[in-house]
Design a protein around this motif. Structure first.
Motif, short mmCIF file in Angstrom:
data_model
loop_
_atom_site.label_atom_id
_atom_site.label_comp_id
_atom_site.label_asym_id
_atom_site.label_seq_id
_atom_site.Cartn_x
_atom_site.Cartn_y
_atom_site.Cartn_z
N THR A 215 0.92 -1.07 0.07
CA THR A 215 0.06 0.02 -0.13
C THR A 215 0.93 1.37 0.01
OG1 THR A 215 -0.15 0.15 2.42
CG2 THR A 215 -1.83 -1.02 1.42
N ASP A 216 2.37 1.25 0.29
CA ASP A 216 3.23 2.38 0.25
C ASP A 216 3.36 2.60 -1.31
OD1 ASP A 216 3.43 2.23 2.97
OD2 ASP A 216 5.17 1.16 2.87
N ASP B 287 11.40 3.23 -7.11
CA ASP B 287 11.60 2.58 -8.14
C ASP B 287 12.69 1.50 -7.92
OD1 ASP B 287 10.40 4.55 -9.58
OD2 ASP B 287 11.83 5.76 -10.35
N ALA B 288 13.58 1.50 -6.84
CA ALA B 288 14.50 0.55 -6.53
C ALA B 288 13.47 -0.71 -6.07
CB ALA B 288 15.41 0.99 -5.32
N VAL B 289 12.42 -0.50 -5.29
CA VAL B 289 11.61 -1.71 -4.76
C VAL B 289 11.00 -2.43 -6.03
CG1 VAL B 289 9.71 -2.20 -3.37
CG2 VAL B 289 11.52 -0.72 -2.43
N GLN C 161 -1.04 -8.30 3.15
CA GLN C 161 -1.23 -7.14 2.53
C GLN C 161 -2.74 -6.49 2.82
OE1 GLN C 161 1.41 -5.56 1.11
NE2 GLN C 161 2.55 -7.25 1.94
N ARG C 162 -2.50 -5.01 2.92
CA ARG C 162 -3.91 -4.63 2.93
C ARG C 162 -4.49 -3.84 1.58
NH1 ARG C 162 -2.44 -0.56 5.74
NH2 ARG C 162 -0.42 -0.91 5.70
N GLY D 126 -5.75 0.64 -4.75
CA GLY D 126 -4.40 0.26 -4.46
C GLY D 126 -3.69 -0.94 -5.27
N HIS D 127 -4.64 -1.94 -5.60
CA HIS D 127 -4.35 -2.99 -6.22
C HIS D 127 -4.09 -2.55 -7.87
CE1 HIS D 127 -5.75 -7.54 -7.51
NE2 HIS D 127 -4.48 -7.14 -8.09
#
Length: 319
Positions: free
Chosen positions: A30-31, A35-37, A56-57, A62-63
């Protein structure tokens, strides 16, 4: 092993089977992920073909927003869809209700008429299209306390595991991916046959496709959509396809995932086939899932030639 660049993001990738599947921790989907992640998740997806997140929430918005970081989410048709009307990129499937009443058949009859072999349920999504989805992102809302697992197989490992003469043979072949393959019509009027005649989509795809990012060759077989290899007789096609599908879903090339509420599975639709649960239809438990497909490109074979449409074109009819 996890590389230094991955560890630096806080992302941890833990393989869960020898050839396919990894669980990713250290990420809250949800964060607003940097770009690295996203690059670390993409690298894990290319390496392990399907990656899993737990706890996960995500909501619908968000999806879709997460999927958009990896490509263009595909909007679903509205025909009787269980998808939320304000989020066309989401498809919702609700356990036994998903197929009940579809084309005038209850779920048991629908499954009986469309599944003609034990290998038929193994599939990648929408391969009858000229441009099948590149990836699928599925999240669990409600799951049974037992049963309802999904299984994936690694088509790159399956191709690599063939003998050299068989690899040479299949490298040059193309197969017809067609909506409605294996379906046994009902006596008399059949609403699904009418649907097939009015919305048919078929494509000639290479039997071995090349993944652009990695150069890997994958065995592009699909029990749900393929029964004919172009240039082979029907008995020859059946024998070769059965052999290749059996190769693709050998246990050592597979991973099975136990869903929990809040679980997310993200898989490379180009390099895997998967099988939905076969053990939960008789259980009186709800199973509600939400799916987003990410648009793909036209597959290319070992010879560098792209797939060709037989009926329909890009973005054609879904099953």
């Amino acid at each position: 092993m996890v590389g230094k660049d991955v560890r630096a993001t806080g992302v941890e990738v833990r393989p869960v089977a020898g050839h396919i599947g990894a669980e990713i921790t250290g990420v809250d989907l949800t964060d607003d992920l940097d770009d690295a992640v996203i690059a670390a998740i993409r690298a894990a997806l290319l390496r392990w073909k399907v990656v899993f997140f737990r706890g996960q929430r995500l909501d619908h918005a968000g999806h879709v927003a997460l999927a958009r970081r990896f490509g263009r989410p595909i909007a679903w048709p509205r025909r009787g869809s269980a998808s939320p009307p304000d989020v066309p990129e989401i498809e919702t499937t609700a356990d036994r209700l998903e197929l009940s009443g579809r084309y005038g058949m209850e779920r048991a009859e629908w499954l009986h008429r469309r599944n003609d072999t034990l290998l038929h349920p193994w599939h990648s999504d929408w391969s009858n299209h000229l441009d099948p989805p590149a990836a699928t992102m599925l999240r669990a809302e409600t799951v049974p306390p037992y049963g309802g697992d999904t299984t994936w197989a690694n088509l790159a490992a399956a191709y690599a595991g063939l003998s050299a003469p068989v690899r040479d043979f299949v490298d040059g072949l193309r197969a017809e991916h067609r909506l409605g393959v294996g379906y046994q019509p009902r006596p008399g009027h059949d609403a699904y046959v009418e649907h097939l005649l009015g919305h048919q989509t078929a494509t000639a795809h290479p039997l071995v496709r090349v993944i652009p990012e990695t150069g890997e060759r994958v065995l592009f077989v699909n029990g749900f959509y393929v029964e004919q290899i172009i240039g082979l007789s029907r008995p020859e096609s059946r024998a070769v396809l059965d052999m290749l599908l059996e190769q693709a879903v050998r246990p050592e090339y597979t991973v099975r995932f136990r869903w929990e509420p809040g679980s997310v599975a993200f898989w490379d639709n180009r390099a895997t086939v998967h099988m939905a649960p076969r053990d939960a239809a008789h259980l009186d438990f709800p199973r509600t899932m939400h799916r987003v497909l990410i648009a793909g490109d036209v597959p290319t074979g070992v010879d560098g030639k792209p797939s060709e449409p037989l009926t329909g074109g890009p973005g054609g009819e879904r099953p």
